[in-house]
Design an enzyme around this catalytic site. Structure first.
Site: not given
Length: 537
Positions: A200, A220, A238, A59
């Protein structure tokens, strides 16, 4: 559902896309074959599709915008994370994108988000490429043929990786962009082939809609449920193990990344698929994910040899190698993807400094503090220019996707945790025996054993005999845990150098305190005291 039986098509004229050759609701097989025919991907030995997302392999948070309008202007937490863009700027750019897609072959998919029917949100995805449409098939929930007959999209995603914005004219930072428009209910994505922007985009939209309009906490996190119906939630950024740890053969998977916690005290998955990191993936450690890589899965930015074999250790394109697959590619799933109030919440952190205990129990104040902080660490290779571990804080374990002030989500979580009487645990899936470069990554089998001990009730309630209060972070670390050597449970003991350990621990505690300064004005005294108390100036 057999998508190839659907003969219906749709017109895109109302979106401003003219004379397009519309491929509507193609099956996963058709999209995979088309991708290979067009030379946009290859089939690997397991049958999965491998694609390269191009310039962007992750991203681009600095290029994510929200249209500032009557709905958002007084509610969104504007700043570096939520960057405003004017409605007329959006409109002009939108017109350019749909003009770009006109007369092209485009792929359209109707799907929805939110497994709980009370929160269901219909989505139409318009893609330039077949493999990004296949990604939408994998990641969103799939309507039945009967539902498609009367399908009415609420939100629309327009995805044009080949369209490059002109920053001087279009009001963007560079040629790529992802823009949310809450009035028009559109996610507009261009200039990037990274598929994560699609999922997202909807996650970010729900992170505004659910708390503002539906009194539901968006999270999340991953979630699973045990045989007795006990739900566990795993928050984490992540690379901390969110997907890996929730895929447990003894428990049913609710979802691996995005959930809502409702006022009716249910937890539901936003998605219909999983998007797992595959760096160093092996069957022994992560059998569920490994076995899900078959026809219908999409591998991103992996290295494939001439015989179609994937080298999961090769990160020459990116460390952020991924696979997307429908959730039913995992054998043991919860259907529908809904659970009851959670009994245990795990905050996952990959502490590259190697000083946070591998497992510790948090008080409600500590839980709120760590949720607002959202700590993990960046290590060399994950981002350009990083040579040694750096602390990384992402409020609510997902700041890039949170349009509201972090305090709003923290308040909702705190109330829900107290009302549900949930236990909260901090799990360090990062380094032990020293910082990154000296120590080693915590063994997955030990982390699994710690989580299993919690879920089995083996660690019991806090007491001075069974727990030790960490002298820097103030958290309660268990002295013993089934399946884990006692020495592993004490990070200080694994270092064999007390002075170096405490120097590093104080360095990290200072980073926590410096980061939390931005939240002190809105955090209660109780929450402020939930952070590390001792520090060196």
């Amino acid at each position: 559902m057999s998508n190839n039986q659907i003969k219906k098509t749709v017109s895109l004229e109302k979106y401003g896309i003219k004379k397009a050759k519309v491929k509507y609701q193609l099956s996963s097989d058709e999209l995979q074959d088309l991708t290979i025919e067009k030379g946009q991907g290859v089939e690997v030995s397991s049958g999965a599709l491998a694609v390269n997302t191009g310039e962007f392999t992750g991203r681009s948070p600095k290029d994510r915008f929200i249209v500032e309008d009557d709905i958002t202007k007084d509610k969104v937490w504007w700043g570096d994370i939520n960057i405003p863009i004017a409605p007329n700027t959006f409109d002009a750019l939108y017109d350019k994108v749909v003009d770009y897609l006109s007369e092209k072959e485009v792929f359209v998919r109707d799907s929805y988000a939110c497994a709980d029917v009370n929160y269901k949100m219909n989505i139409r995805v318009i893609n330039e490429h077949p493999w990004t449409n296949m990604f939408a098939y994998n990641m969103f929930l799939r309507p039945t043929e009967e539902e498609l007959k009367t399908f009415d999209p609420e939100w629309t995603i327009v995805n044009a990786p080949g369209f490059m914005a002109d920053p001087k004219v279009d009001g963007t930072r560079q040629h790529n962009f992802a823009i949310l428009n809450f009035t028009k209910k559109i996610v507009l994505i261009g200039g990037t082939g990274y598929t994560g922007e699609i999922k997202k985009g909807i996650f970010s939209a729900l992170n505004f809609i659910l708390p503002v309009f539906k009194n539901t906490l968006p999270m999340h996190c991953s979630a699973n449920v045990g045989e007795d119906g006990d739900t566990a939630i795993f928050f984490g950024l992540s690379g901390t193990g969110k997907t890996t740890l929730s895929a447990d053969p003894k428990r049913r998977l609710i979802g691996d990344d995005e959930h809502g916690w409702t006022k009716e005290n249910t937890v539901f998955n936003f998605e219909g698929g999983c998007y797992a990191k595959v760096i160093n993936l092996c069957k022994e450690n992560e059998p569920d994910i490994y076995n899900a890589i078959k026809r219908g899965s999409i591998l991103e930015n992996v290295i494939v040899d001439k015989d179609g074999h994937v080298d999961f250790a090769d990160t020459s394109i990116t460390q952020n190698t991924r696979v997307s697959y429908p959730i039913n590619f995992i054998d043991n799933i919860q259907e529908p993807s809904i659970g009851k109030n959670p009994k245990n919440i795990f905050f996952l952190t990959a502490d590259a400094f190697g000083v946070i205990p591998p497992i510790s129990k948090l008080t409600p104040a500590q839980a709120a503090y760590h949720f607002i902080s959202g700590y993990t660490a960046k290590v060399a290779g994950t981002e350009a220019g990083i040579k040694e571990p750096q602390p990384s804080f992402s409020a609510c374990f997902g700041a890039p996707f949170m349009p509201l002030h972090p305090a709003k989500y923290a308040e909702m979580l705190s109330k829900k945790m107290k009302d549900a009487g949930v236990n909260v645990w901090l799990i360090n899936t990062g380094w032990t025996g020293g910082a990154y470069g000296v120590g080693t990554r915590m063994k997955l089998k030990y982390t699994r054993a710690m989580i299993n001990a919690v879920l089995n009730g083996d660690l019991g309630l806090y007491n001075h005999h069974d727990y030790h209060i960490h002298s820097v972070f103030g958290v309660a670390q268990p002295r013993t845990c089934p399946g884990v050597p006692d020495s592993v449970l004490s990070p200080r003991a694994t270092w064999n150098d007390d002075e170096a350990y405490y120097t590093t621990a104080f360095k990290l505690s200072n980073a926590f305190r410096m980061n939390f300064k931005q939240f002190e004005s809105i955090a209660s005294e109780e929450i402020r005291r939930g952070g590390p108390q001792r520090y060196n100036p």
